[in-house]
Motif scaffolding. Sequence first.
Motif, PDB file in Angstrom:
ATOM      1  N   MET A  19       0.839  -1.186   0.000  1.00 17.10           N
ATOM      2  CA  MET A  19       0.000   0.000   0.000  1.00 17.10           C
ATOM      3  C   MET A  19       0.879   1.242   0.000  1.00 17.10           C
ATOM      4  N   GLY A  20       0.465   2.275  -0.715  1.00 18.34           N
ATOM      5  CA  GLY A  20       1.193   3.529  -0.731  1.00 18.34           C
ATOM      6  C   GLY A  20       1.036   4.275   0.578  1.00 18.34           C
ATOM      7  N   ILE A  21       1.821   5.324   0.737  1.00 18.74           N
ATOM      8  CA  ILE A  21       1.806   6.071   1.993  1.00 18.74           C
ATOM      9  C   ILE A  21       0.532   6.910   2.146  1.00 18.74           C
ATOM     10  N   ILE A  22       0.004   7.453   1.033  1.00 18.09           N
ATOM     11  CA  ILE A  22      -1.242   8.219   1.116  1.00 18.09           C
ATOM     12  C   ILE A  22      -2.357   7.251   1.499  1.00 18.09           C
ATOM     13  N   GLY A  23      -3.116   7.615   2.515  1.00 17.48           N
ATOM     14  CA  GLY A  23      -4.197   6.758   2.986  1.00 17.48           C
ATOM     15  C   GLY A  23      -3.767   5.750   4.036  1.00 17.48           C
ATOM     16  N   SER A  24      -2.450   5.670   4.289  1.00 12.15           N
ATOM     17  CA  SER A  24      -1.986   4.764   5.339  1.00 12.15           C
ATOM     18  C   SER A  24      -2.066   5.467   6.690  1.00 12.15           C
ATOM     19  N   SER A  25      -1.960   4.685   7.749  1.00 13.44           N
ATOM     20  CA  SER A  25      -2.097   5.224   9.101  1.00 13.44           C
ATOM     21  C   SER A  25      -0.754   5.527   9.733  1.00 13.44           C
ATOM     22  N   LEU A  26      -0.766   6.525  10.593  1.00 14.82           N
ATOM     23  CA  LEU A  26       0.406   6.886  11.379  1.00 14.82           C
ATOM     24  C   LEU A  26       0.829   5.677  12.201  1.00 14.82           C
ATOM     25  N   LYS A  27       2.107   5.348  12.153  1.00 16.53           N
ATOM     26  CA  LYS A  27       2.619   4.200  12.908  1.00 16.53           C
ATOM     27  C   LYS A  27       3.035   4.642  14.309  1.00 16.53           C
ATOM     28  N   PRO A  28       3.022   3.710  15.257  1.00 15.68           N
ATOM     29  CA  PRO A  28       3.370   4.055  16.639  1.00 15.68           C
ATOM     30  C   PRO A  28       4.817   4.559  16.775  1.00 15.68           C
ATOM     31  N   PHE A  29       4.986   5.536  17.651  1.00 15.82           N
ATOM     32  CA  PHE A  29       6.320   6.017  17.997  1.00 15.82           C
ATOM     33  C   PHE A  29       6.258   6.694  19.364  1.00 15.82           C
ATOM     34  N   THR A  30       7.378   6.746  20.022  1.00 12.41           N
ATOM     35  CA  THR A  30       7.567   7.520  21.246  1.00 12.41           C
ATOM     36  C   THR A  30       8.967   8.094  21.168  1.00 12.41           C
ATOM     37  N   THR A  31       9.102   9.385  21.438  1.00 10.78           N
ATOM     38  CA  THR A  31      10.413  10.013  21.330  1.00 10.78           C
ATOM     39  C   THR A  31      10.522  11.203  22.275  1.00 10.78           C
ATOM     40  N   GLN A  32      11.735  11.691  22.417  1.00  8.28           N
ATOM     41  CA  GLN A  32      11.990  12.903  23.191  1.00  8.28           C
ATOM     42  C   GLN A  32      11.937  14.108  22.255  1.00  8.28           C
ATOM     43  N   ALA A  33      11.469  15.217  22.789  1.00  8.68           N
ATOM     44  CA  ALA A  33      11.300  16.416  21.976  1.00  8.68           C
ATOM     45  C   ALA A  33      11.709  17.653  22.760  1.00  8.68           C
ATOM     46  N   TYR A  34      11.843  18.736  22.013  1.00  4.29           N
ATOM     47  CA  TYR A  34      12.106  20.047  22.612  1.00  4.29           C
ATOM     48  C   TYR A  34      10.988  20.983  22.174  1.00  4.29           C
ATOM     49  N   LYS A  35      10.409  21.705  23.150  1.00  2.24           N
ATOM     50  CA  LYS A  35       9.368  22.678  22.837  1.00  2.24           C
ATOM     51  C   LYS A  35       9.358  23.768  23.893  1.00  2.24           C
ATOM     52  N   GLN A  36       9.482  24.998  23.425  1.00  2.32           N
ATOM     53  CA  GLN A  36       9.354  26.185  24.272  1.00  2.32           C
ATOM     54  C   GLN A  36      10.135  26.086  25.575  1.00  2.32           C
ATOM     55  N   GLY A  37      11.414  25.726  25.464  1.00  4.68           N
ATOM     56  CA  GLY A  37      12.295  25.709  26.619  1.00  4.68           C
ATOM     57  C   GLY A  37      12.232  24.458  27.462  1.00  4.68           C
ATOM     58  N   LYS A  38      11.482  23.449  27.013  1.00  3.45           N
ATOM     59  CA  LYS A  38      11.337  22.238  27.823  1.00  3.45           C
ATOM     60  C   LYS A  38      11.551  20.986  26.985  1.00  3.45           C
ATOM     61  N   PHE A  39      12.030  19.943  27.651  1.00  8.92           N
ATOM     62  CA  PHE A  39      12.086  18.615  27.050  1.00  8.92           C
ATOM     63  C   PHE A  39      10.796  17.894  27.416  1.00  8.92           C
ATOM     64  N   LEU A  40      10.266  17.126  26.499  1.00  6.56           N
ATOM     65  CA  LEU A  40       9.059  16.368  26.754  1.00  6.56           C
ATOM     66  C   LEU A  40       9.060  15.097  25.920  1.00  6.56           C
ATOM     67  N   GLU A  41       8.240  14.159  26.328  1.00 10.22           N
ATOM     68  CA  GLU A  41       8.065  12.931  25.567  1.00 10.22           C
ATOM     69  C   GLU A  41       6.829  13.100  24.697  1.00 10.22           C
ATOM     70  N   VAL A  42       6.943  12.695  23.430  1.00  8.02           N
ATOM     71  CA  VAL A  42       5.829  12.782  22.489  1.00  8.02           C
ATOM     72  C   VAL A  42       5.655  11.414  21.844  1.00  8.02           C
ATOM     73  N   SER A  43       4.387  11.021  21.672  1.00  3.14           N
ATOM     74  CA  SER A  43       4.099   9.750  21.004  1.00  3.14           C
ATOM     75  C   SER A  43       2.981   9.951  19.990  1.00  3.14           C
ATOM     76  N   ASP A  44       2.729   8.924  19.222  1.00  3.78           N
ATOM     77  CA  ASP A  44       1.629   8.955  18.262  1.00  3.78           C
ATOM     78  C   ASP A  44       0.295   9.235  18.960  1.00  3.78           C
ATOM     79  N   ARG A  45       0.159   8.838  20.213  1.00  7.43           N
ATOM     80  CA  ARG A  45      -1.077   9.083  20.958  1.00  7.43           C
ATOM     81  C   ARG A  45      -1.323  10.581  21.160  1.00  7.43           C
TER      82      ARG A  45
END
Length: 187
Positions: free
Chosen positions: A1-27
């Motif tokens: 299947m092509g990428i268009i129309g496919s679903s976001l796959k699970p992930f969890t990662t560390q991120a930076y936003k507005q002076g803070k570190f945070l964990e972000v996931s597909d949820r």
Amino acid sequence: MGIIGSSLKPFTTQAYKQGKFLEVSDRDVAGKWAVFFFYPADFTFVCPTELEDLADNYAEFQKLGVEIYSVSTDTHFSHKAWHDTSPAIGKIDFTMLGDPAGVITNNFGVMRDGAGLADRATFVVDPEGVIQFVEITSEGVGRNAVELLRKIKAAQYVAAHPGEVCPAKWEEGETTLAPSLDLVGKI
């Protein structure tokens, strides 16, 4: 299947936003429109011009209910250092995802073979987690946030108006098309 129309796959990662570190996931993405904006690396050349353009237009994305997630294979620490030292990157208020293991980059299929870097790629994901738009450019070709906004408005319009489609160069408020047998060969 092509990428268009496919679903976001699970992930969890560390991120930076507005002076803070945070964990972000597909949820965290579920239930809202999102842009995953991949770029090759922090502290480079075309990348900060693109990210600054997104930062300059971030309020417009927010008005549309769209969250921006920039992604590179750098760490969240590198994102903070870049944010602290670059005037262009210092404007960013959106989430900068670190992807040093390449999970997200590989999920979207934009990892450069043998390089450990992401291609210059943009994905628009709808609130159901379905990929509605993809754009991949070569290393030297920067993207345009205003054009991305136009495409998101079109995607949102089509999602809200089943049976209608947006023609080339469609702008909000312009006429759309309702595909039917009557239109075949008449456009």
